[in-house]
Design an enzyme around this catalytic site. Sequence first.
Site, short mmCIF file in Angstrom:
data_model
loop_
_atom_site.label_atom_id
_atom_site.label_comp_id
_atom_site.label_asym_id
_atom_site.label_seq_id
_atom_site.Cartn_x
_atom_site.Cartn_y
_atom_site.Cartn_z
N ARG A 240 0.84 -1.18 0.00
CA ARG A 240 0.00 0.00 0.00
C ARG A 240 0.88 1.24 0.00
O ARG A 240 1.89 1.30 0.69
CB ARG A 240 -0.93 0.02 1.21
CG ARG A 240 -2.12 -0.92 1.12
CD ARG A 240 -3.11 -0.45 0.06
NE ARG A 240 -4.30 -1.28 0.02
CZ ARG A 240 -4.46 -2.34 -0.77
NH1 ARG A 240 -3.46 -2.71 -1.56
NH2 ARG A 240 -5.59 -3.02 -0.76
N GLU A 269 -3.60 7.79 -5.34
CA GLU A 269 -3.78 7.11 -6.62
C GLU A 269 -5.06 7.59 -7.30
O GLU A 269 -6.09 7.72 -6.64
CB GLU A 269 -3.83 5.59 -6.39
CG GLU A 269 -2.53 5.03 -5.83
CD GLU A 269 -2.60 3.54 -5.52
OE1 GLU A 269 -3.66 2.93 -5.75
OE2 GLU A 269 -1.60 2.98 -5.05
N HIS A 297 -0.56 0.37 -9.67
CA HIS A 297 -1.27 -0.53 -8.75
C HIS A 297 -1.76 -1.75 -9.52
O HIS A 297 -2.94 -2.13 -9.47
CB HIS A 297 -2.44 0.18 -8.07
CG HIS A 297 -2.85 -0.47 -6.78
ND1 HIS A 297 -3.23 0.25 -5.67
CD2 HIS A 297 -2.94 -1.78 -6.41
CE1 HIS A 297 -3.55 -0.58 -4.68
NE2 HIS A 297 -3.39 -1.82 -5.11
#
Length: 345
Positions: A240, A269, A297
């Site tokens: 994360r 993000e 991601h």
Amino acid sequence: MRIFKVNWYPPQSEELERLYGKTVEFDIDPIPTDPGYTIARERSRAADALINCSATHLLPAEIDDFENVRIVVREGVGYDNLDLEGWGARGIPVCNVPDYGTTEVADHAIALMLALTRGTATYGDVLRSDPVGNWRFSAAPLVRRHKGATFGVIGLGRIGLAAARRAAAFDMRVVFYDPYLPNGTELSVGYERVHSLTDLMAMSDIVSVHTPLNDETRGFVGKAAFEAAKPGLVLVNTARGPIVDLDALYDALKDGRVAGAGLDVLPKEPADSDHPLVKAWTSRESWLDGRLILTPHAAFYSPAAMNDMQRKAVEVILAYTEEGRLTNCVNRQFLKSASPVRRAS
């Protein structure tokens, strides 16, 4: 059984309809583009179970709006965007899907390491701009031998262990830091254990982050950790974004305390294009050449993993509502008098 999938992103698994089309009705709500968007009450009230598909987006509704929901599932591993305590106070278990993309994320962590330390990303980039003038092995600044180098793992859970096994296959020395594993874990896995993050940073050539995001780990890899880093350290984060203090990483890369970084996740993000590190990377500032890789991601992703993730989320729901069997529950400490609701046969 009506399952409400919120913050959904395509593609939807066709296997779900084939497997559950006769017993489950899916209501699918895409990730909203309007920041003020909320789910209509009639939709949230009609749901028997709730799936949050996104790893980062919050539910676009209040918990009390889902008055008939009996179980909540995060369609993925991380669950920091769900109110574990709030759901638990209502007796609603929150579960995740921890076993859908373990190999993909571990592979991606190693791929980021290799792209930097074998120069594969840099060589391709410079050759594209000048395939003759840049035909030189010295174009990649972080190339090194892996055999005998130390691979440090923060968090030796499912994915951390899978990444460690892959690093060991490169004849790397594996060390790990995980204060939540019982004594003797190091004996069963055959890797060295350290008892502080600074010790791990000081002895590792590569550090790969595989810990969950919570209040304890937010900003965990920050200024103090980078000050303790072994010269030439390469950091990889596929966990994360907020676990790594991006400002501190920028400073550590800028002054050379950290040699390079491969980041699949960021504190914000999509990427914050105004952050100094992201800006330096997108602007191709020369000091950062060959030292940073960003991916969107995507470590979890493969078509097979997506199918597994969506199917397993439904399996968790049905195991609870049909059999009373609670799996992968992540809010047990907050759970009050949960009671499964069986479907009429």
